[in-house]
Design a protein around this motif. Sequence first.
Motif, short mmCIF file in Angstrom:
data_model
loop_
_atom_site.label_atom_id
_atom_site.label_comp_id
_atom_site.label_asym_id
_atom_site.label_seq_id
_atom_site.Cartn_x
_atom_site.Cartn_y
_atom_site.Cartn_z
N LYS A 44 -16.56 -5.88 -37.89
CA LYS A 44 -17.39 -5.75 -39.08
C LYS A 44 -16.67 -4.97 -40.18
CE LYS A 44 -21.77 -6.25 -36.80
NZ LYS A 44 -23.15 -5.81 -36.71
N VAL B 266 -21.26 -3.11 -42.25
CA VAL B 266 -21.95 -1.88 -41.90
C VAL B 266 -21.71 -0.87 -43.02
CG1 VAL B 266 -22.07 0.06 -40.28
CG2 VAL B 266 -21.67 -2.26 -39.42
N GLU C 243 -20.69 1.43 -34.07
CA GLU C 243 -20.60 0.71 -35.35
C GLU C 243 -19.17 0.66 -35.87
OE1 GLU C 243 -24.75 2.40 -35.03
OE2 GLU C 243 -22.74 3.19 -34.70
#
Length: 129
Positions: free
Chosen positions: A80, A34, A75
């Motif tokens: 990630k 991300v 996010e």
Amino acid sequence: MTKSAKDLVAEASKAIETLSGEDAVKLVGDPSVVFVDVREGEELQKSGKLLGAVHVPRGLLEFQADPTSPTHKPEFGGEKKLVLYCGSGSRSALAAKTLKEMGIDNVAHVAGGFPALQKAGGPSSEAER
């Protein structure tokens, strides 16, 4: 002794992963990555942003990264890799160090910021003029 902003950025850079614009662009489109744009909204309006990047102004970073905050952005959760960038690489270095201090370890920043991503051919949105 008072530390300068330059001193703080240098310290942060020693504690975090730094990517070149070229290396960062290779990660564009990777579902395990991300990109986080920590510039101010006015900067995005003038120059656009990396396609797919999440915008989190530097001043709100800690609150949007904190899962207990009402303004948390999802996010920031999960496994990630977060790749932060700003206008030159200084704010993103400080932001990456802050995220590491918050316990988010899979984080890096882009040396040279958005201009380095553009120079390396990173896909970006148009400026909102």
